[in-house]
Design an enzyme around this catalytic site. Sequence first.
Site, PDB file in Angstrom:
ATOM      1  CG  ASP A 193      -1.764   1.174   1.434  1.00  0.00           C
ATOM      2  OD1 ASP A 193      -1.907   1.963   0.489  1.00  0.00           O
ATOM      3  OD2 ASP A 193      -2.308   1.328   2.550  1.00  0.00           O
ATOM      4  CG  HIS A 366      -4.106   4.303   3.785  1.00  0.00           C
ATOM      5  ND1 HIS A 366      -4.262   3.200   2.970  1.00  0.00           N
ATOM      6  CD2 HIS A 366      -5.288   4.972   3.752  1.00  0.00           C
ATOM      7  CE1 HIS A 366      -5.481   3.204   2.462  1.00  0.00           C
ATOM      8  NE2 HIS A 366      -6.123   4.269   2.918  1.00  0.00           N
TER       9      HIS A 366
END
Length: 553
Positions: A193, A366
Amino acid sequence: MARDYLDLIFLGGLGEIGKNMMAVEYEEDILVIDCGLAFPDENMLGIDVVLPDFTYLLENKERVRAVFLTHGHEDHIGALPYFLRSFDIPVYGTRLTLGLVRAKLAEFGGATSFDGRALRPRQMVEVGAFRLEPFRVNHSIADCVGLAIHTPVGTIVHSGDFKFDQTPVDGEVADFHKLAELGDNGVLCLLSDSTNADRGGYTDTERVVGRTLNEVMSAAEGRVLVASFASNVHRIQQVVDAAVRHHRQVAVVGRSMENVVAIAREMGYLRAPEGTFVELEALRTVPARHAAVLTTGSQGEPMSALARMSSGENRRLQVEPGDVVVLAATPVPGNETMVARTVDNLFRRGARVLYQASAGVHVSGHGSQEELKLMLNLTRPRYFLPIHGEYRHLVHHSDLALDLGIPRGNILVGENGHVFRLDQESARLERQVPAGTVLVDGLGVGDVGNVVLRDRRQLAADGVLVVALAVDAESGQVLSGPDIVSRGFVYMRESEALLEDTRKRVQQIIDRQSRKNRNNISALRNALRESLMPYLLERTGRRPVVMPIILEI
């Protein structure tokens, strides 16, 4: 003879936000990882959602074995109702993820035949030539996993959306041990990610928001309204915990929030003492000091519950002076204007608003740069392929990998449609497959393309001018008209001179065409368009859509 390579096929989520979808292909087996949608940008007028292009998978339908889901966000599961219309294959995901998928499919009338199979972290699943092993990660929704995909060529690690939260709300810390074990055993390629690859340091723990919510609930003399992404069950849990601590009852507003809260409570992911949740109608009888509301609308969506409250259009609940409104989310790129409008309207109604500029009301789901480095150091991959985020994030992430010693030739940066071929000796861009966008407008899937969008943008910018007349089918003689109608181009009552001049020009075009070919209606339509568009541009500086309507009698 078995192949000594495998292909990674990216249909979405590479160099863009949303519609995450990729496939892993080895010999006759294809696995799909995630199946998400994206929301339209400001240029996609009238479009509801944006899907990945499934063309490659449809062309290889007999080889597609299963879908594996990393978590339950819309950009990872939202396209499944459309995908499963064409594929009768099992879908693997954690319990909460599958619960959200079933609810979504039920809305589309397709939940009865759904073959959902529950995943547990560290549970090995064999599908075709692959063995998949999910591992726990943290994100802004509960029950998230990454995937270790063991193939005859080597192990692929897909991080899913992740951060490393050392004090997660549910106590489920990311599985550092499994990541280190995978690294020790050898990782052929890491897919990680990249969403926060341009942010230094570490991402704050979700508990930061919990502390802020606790302070707000304690200090507020009026009601506290919290807008959040409906899927962020950890944040919802912290709202509930703060409300219980300060003797507030909680009502839920907004269809998606109501659905997620019901699913999470039923499956045990959301805990609350008996009597905490009440219907909105019952909350009206509760003193403001003891009332809290969970609502949708953190992105300022015009039809969301919070946006309608801010404009006074929500009949079920009105924002009042003394209310405290917390927008527990940051605007998704493109939504800034809508969020700002909602915040302004809330202030106009006398509410005190805590939003993205206020510290502690939101943290990202994130990982930032230090967490991305830790993922790389734990897995120690031979090849690295940054995923998710926009293109600049992929580049930032590849720079981090370079700093950690991964050779530049072993780092792959790509875009949707790229197919990367991996073996023990090399990794390279092998080919490209169709991977555009499929637009959903109402019941239509894929029937709106660039031409239609261009027309919509032109209509929105300059309007339409309708030229209507009736002609004799045999002689071509004008029997009625021409009538000129403007919609979104000029205000007819204030532009009579322009419209009269346009009508005279139309009559000249009709006379000229009549002399050439008196009953060629198609030629007359084309001549009206070709002559009027430059004429109107010269007179007004605008380019309306010219629409001739010719009735043959």
